[in-house]
Design a protein around this motif. Structure first.
Motif, PDB file in Angstrom:
ATOM      1  N   ARG A   1      48.997  36.449 -20.522  1.00 49.64           N
ATOM      2  CA  ARG A   1      48.881  36.986 -21.879  1.00 49.64           C
ATOM      3  C   ARG A   1      49.096  35.878 -22.914  1.00 49.64           C
ATOM      4  N   GLU A   2      50.132  35.072 -22.703  1.00 49.97           N
ATOM      5  CA  GLU A   2      50.423  33.984 -23.640  1.00 49.97           C
ATOM      6  C   GLU A   2      49.286  32.968 -23.669  1.00 49.97           C
TER       7      GLU A   2
ATOM      8  N   ALA B   1      46.097  33.455 -22.870  1.00 46.23           N
ATOM      9  CA  ALA B   1      44.911  34.044 -23.499  1.00 46.23           C
ATOM     10  C   ALA B   1      45.035  34.026 -25.018  1.00 46.23           C
ATOM     11  N   ARG B   2      46.197  34.402 -25.521  1.00 48.76           N
ATOM     12  CA  ARG B   2      46.396  34.423 -26.974  1.00 48.76           C
ATOM     13  C   ARG B   2      46.294  33.008 -27.548  1.00 48.76           C
ATOM     14  N   GLU B   3      46.897  32.067 -26.867  1.00 50.70           N
ATOM     15  CA  GLU B   3      46.925  30.691 -27.362  1.00 50.70           C
ATOM     16  C   GLU B   3      45.523  30.098 -27.424  1.00 50.70           C
TER      17      GLU B   3
ATOM     18  N   ARG C   1      42.624  31.704 -27.357  1.00 57.20           N
ATOM     19  CA  ARG C   1      41.814  32.465 -28.312  1.00 57.20           C
ATOM     20  C   ARG C   1      42.055  31.979 -29.735  1.00 57.20           C
ATOM     21  N   ASP C   2      43.317  31.773 -30.080  1.00 60.45           N
ATOM     22  CA  ASP C   2      43.630  31.320 -31.440  1.00 60.45           C
ATOM     23  C   ASP C   2      43.072  29.930 -31.696  1.00 60.45           C
TER      24      ASP C   2
ATOM     25  N   ASP D   1      39.416  30.412 -32.369  1.00 58.08           N
ATOM     26  CA  ASP D   1      39.198  30.996 -33.696  1.00 58.08           C
ATOM     27  C   ASP D   1      39.408  29.958 -34.799  1.00 58.08           C
TER      28      ASP D   1
ATOM     29  N   LEU E   1      42.370  39.826 -22.982  1.00 59.28           N
ATOM     30  CA  LEU E   1      41.876  39.559 -24.336  1.00 59.28           C
ATOM     31  C   LEU E   1      41.644  40.851 -25.111  1.00 59.28           C
TER      32      LEU E   1
ATOM     33  N   LEU F   1      44.869  42.293 -26.519  1.00 56.95           N
ATOM     34  CA  LEU F   1      45.681  41.522 -27.481  1.00 56.95           C
ATOM     35  C   LEU F   1      45.574  42.114 -28.890  1.00 56.95           C
TER      36      LEU F   1
END
Length: 389
Positions: free
Chosen positions: A58-59, A61-63, A65-66, A69, A386, A389
């Motif tokens: 999870r961490e 994927a978020r990292e 993805r950001d 972006d 993803l 999130l």
């Protein structure tokens, strides 16, 4: 304490672990600290789905993805693959200090016939290993042994990124891996389908002498021995893989492989059995010819002053049971293999040689099909995270 089959095999070659679970490595520490830790898309997917990695995925994927972006530009890799790659490296970070040597990850099997895509994924691994603080002497990138992918391996070696030629079933693939200057190769002793469907597994009492893959394996080792002697160039280390039984693992020692890549279940079986020469396939004669491994850890020394195959196995140099049309001749002659530039024109000659060998073609296709399916399962995991999130 009695010597076990695992102890005896470690005397003859390096035992590598084909399993990414850190708990298993810790559990085995009193008995053995494995040399390298290999993996493929199957083992990465299994470990990615382990409860201990839920939050890490999870961490990650978020990292990533950001980062995508924030960049505001087209990315070289799909988002899911960038997340998968960083996650795979982070799982390697959990285990790298529990082994002696290198952690290995495999480039995308779906891109095995693209030089550029294989290069791009390997370089992404290199970037992520550096981000994780794992230096180049502690990892290696597994490259499927197709013409385009081994062409990429040659470029990576020139860039200082060590590679291993995997999904290897024939002598031409082994010669191409040498021409690519791969650090190692991973010849599969069995078709990958044999692990789930025993109808694909040749059951023999004495694998070193009787298994249909043994002639090709010993011909590869002999080719590398002669090339090292004649050219003075370092040849790939032979890290045999895809063993179904403990007897096959022991055969790798007698055949003279540098290392054996073993599943955790097979390691536990070897650890549980007291060793005697009489119980070994081939008995005392096989034990006599199974030599201790070289003491030097320098890859350049592995083939130095190495003897030809033993009298017990010498006949394997002139047969190829995997060639149904003509099993009485070698898989590929030494002269043909060494005279052919398999990486010319993007590896087209290697792909032609693979197409001409029915077993290599079928087994390579089966391996890539398996790993592509495993990679797709990991993609689904990543995309589900993803979406949440």
């Amino acid at each position: 304490m009695a010597t076990t089959w695992l102890d005896k095999l470690e005397q003859e070659l390096n035992i590598d672990i084909d399993w990414m679970d850190p708990d298993f490595l810790v559990q085995m520490q009193p008995t053995i600290k494995f040399h390298d830790l290999t993996s493929n898309q199957n083992f990465v997917d299994i470990q990615m789905g382990h409860p201990s990695n839920v939050e890490l995925l999870r961490e990650t994927a978020r990292e990533v993805r950001d980062e995508y972006d924030a960049s505001g530009a087209d990315q070289t890799h799909p988002l899911w693959l960038a997340i998968y790659t960083r996650m795979a490296v982070r799982m390697c970070k959990k285990v790298v200090d529990l082994i002696q040597g290198r952690v290995l990850l495999q480039t995308s099997p779906a891109q095995a016939y693209s030089t550029e895509a294989t290069l791009a994924h390997a370089r992404l691994y290199d970037t992520e290993f550096a981000r994780a603080g794992i230096s180049r002497d502690r990892f290696c990138i597994k490259i499927p042994c197709t013409g385009p992918a081994l062409t990429a391996a040659h470029i990576l070696q020139q860039e200082g990124i060590q590679t291993l030629g995997t999904a290897l079933f024939g002598v031409p693939q082994a010669r191409a891996a040498s021409q690519a200057r791969c650090l190692s190769i991973s010849p599969y002793y069995n078709d990958v389908r044999a692990h789930a469907d025993r109808s694909f597994w040749p059951v023999v009492a004495d694998p070193a002498l009787q298994h249909p893959t043994s002639p090709r394996l010993i011909q590869i080792l002999e080719m590398y021995r002669r090339l090292a002697d004649e050219t003075g160039q370092r040849q790939p280390l032979v890290k045999a893989a895809s063993f179904v039984s403990k007897e096959e693992a022991m055969a790798a020692g007698e055949l003279g492989c540098h290392s054996a890549t073993l599943f955790n279940t097979l390691i536990e079986e070897l650890k549980s059995l007291p060793y005697t020469d009489a119980d070994r396939p081939g008995g005392a004669e096989a034990a006599r010819y199974a030599l201790p491994k070289p003491q030097s850890t320098d890859p350049a020394d592995f083939y130095k002053d190495r003897a030809p195959p033993s009298p017990r196995l010498r006949g394997l140099l002139s047969t190829d049971p995997l060639n149904a049309a003509d099993p009485s001749t070698p898989a590929t002659s030494y002269e043909t293999a060494t005279a052919t530039d398999y990486l010319a024109d993007g590896g087209k000659l290697l792909d032609a040689a693979i197409a001409e060998d029915q077993v290599t073609k079928e087994w390579l296709d089966a391996a890539l099909t398996l790993f592509i399916a495993c990679e797709k399962r990991s993609q689904d995991k990543v995309e589900a995270v993803l979406a949440a999130l």
